[in-house]
Every structure is written in structure tokens, then in C-alpha cells.
Design a protein around this motif. Structure first.
Motif: not given
Length: 212
Positions: A9-11, A104, A106, A108, A113, A165
Motif C-alpha cells: 500500500d502507499f499512503d 505498489i 494504491t 491514490n 505516487v 488492506d
């Protein structure tokens, strides 16, 4: 079977976007018809699953896709100041050198990113970036990814900071590492029974060794 693919995941997992996101949530409150959350409510939300948070905030479900799109656009103005989680880049470099593919997934935008990774110098570490359009569609993206990369579920592991997630990984029948430095509290994460729960990026390699 050894893990060949680690997807993040990113954020909240790779970068700290909590403060920018909180400002945006407050900024869009009147437009989308929900009360701006207080600091006490935010702390309460950290102990709740993602779907419960949406119910508590009171956003009309019809408005969720539009709200998510606006949040991405607003975040675009903030991403140049967002930084990687301390210690994550060194750990990812180590994993890459050991032959683990990194990716990744995400909710977002891909542009957001890339803005961070290009500035922070981490773009070359990742084999791919998948941007999902919905808050709860990651399991479908994971399934597509497994097929495209020709990996078995036991060859992939997902890393994230939220209960959704963990839910997505379990739906796709892959192992999941929950990280405690993101949005959801350890209590909320543990309630979803992740395969691992870690407090620092350096423990990612330890998780892989544990699977082996």
C-alpha cells in the motif's frame, strides 16, 4: 514456497500522508456534506475498520467515488512535501538486492505516487504501480496482478497499514503484513488477524525469513 513478490500500500505504509489528508478532509467537509472530524474523533477512527469509519463520518455512499477523486486531486498539491517513512528506502533496497520483486497497489493516483518516488529517489525500486479507483477493490487488483505476474498466491505478500488492506489480502488468499506506523491502531489491525504485525520497516526482511 519462498516469497517472490512483495506488494505495498502507499499512503501510511510507504509514505506519511496523514497530515495532508486530514487537512483535505476538513477542507472538503462542507462541499460533501459531512461534519469535519475533531481530533478526538480521529483517534477513535484509528481503532475502527475502514467501513465503520465511513459510517461514522456520515458520507453518502453515492458521494464516495466523487470524494475519493477530489481527495486525489487535492493531494496532488501536497505531494511534493510528502516523505518516505524513515528506514523504508534502505529496507526496500535490501529486499530488491535479495531478488524480491516490489510493487505498489494504491487508492491514490499514480501521478501522486510518482511525484514522491521521483523526488525521494525510490522509483527504481518498484517493478510496477497499480492505482485502484475504489476504496475496497484491492483484492480484485491483487487477483489480476497474480495472473499477470504468473505468481501463485503463496509467492506473494501484501503490506499495508489499514484493516481494508488485510481484508483485501485475505480475500485473495495471500499473506499480509500489517504495519503499526500508519493510520489504523495496532488494536484494529490485530482484530483482523494479519499474518504479521510489525513496528518498524526493518522487520519486513524478518517476516520473509519467517515464511521461509
Amino acid at each position: 514456497m519462498a516469497i517472490k513478490l512483495m506488494v505495498f500500500d502507499f499512503d501510511g505504509t510507504l509514505v506519511d500522508t496523514f497530515e495532508p489528508l486530514l487537512k483535505i478532509v476538513h477542507r472538503l467537509a462542507d462541499e460533501f456534506g459531512y461534519p469535519a472530524p475533531t481530533s478526538e474523533q480521529i483517534e477513535h477512527f484509528k481503532n475502527l475498520p475502514s467501513r465503520e469509519i465511513i459510517k461514522c463520518v456520515g458520507v453518502d455512499l453515492i458521494k464516495i467515488p466523487y470524494l475519493l477523486r477530489r481527495v486525489k486531486l487535492e493531494l496532488n498539491k501536497e505531494m511534493s512535501d510528502v516523505k518516505l517513512i524513515p528506514g523504508i528506502q534502505e529496507t526496500l533496497t535490501q529486499l530488491k538486492q535479495e531478488g524480491v520483486q516490489l510493487g505498489i497497489i494504491t487508492s491514490n493516483s499514480k501521478d501522486n505516487v510518482l511525484t514522491v518516488l521521483e523526488k525521494q529517489g525510490g522509483k527504481e525500486l518498484f517493478n510496477f504501480i497499480y492505482a485502484e479507483t475504489s476504496l475496497f477493490g484491492k483484492h480484485r487488483t491483487i487477483n489480476k496482478l497474480l495472473k499477470q505476474q504468473k505468481n501463485r498466491p503463496d509467492e506473494m505478500i501484501y503490506v499495508g497499514d489499514e484493516t481494508r488492506d488485510i481484508e483485501a489480502a485475505k480475500k485473495s488468499k495471500i499473506k499480509v503484513i500489517a504495519v503499526s506506523w500508519g493510520f489504523n491502531s495496532k488494536q484494529a489491525l490485530l482484530a483482523k488477524n494479519p499474518d504479521f504485525l510489525i513496528d518498524r520497516p526493518q522487520s519486513l526482511a524478518w517476516c520473509l525469513n519467517g515464511i521461509k
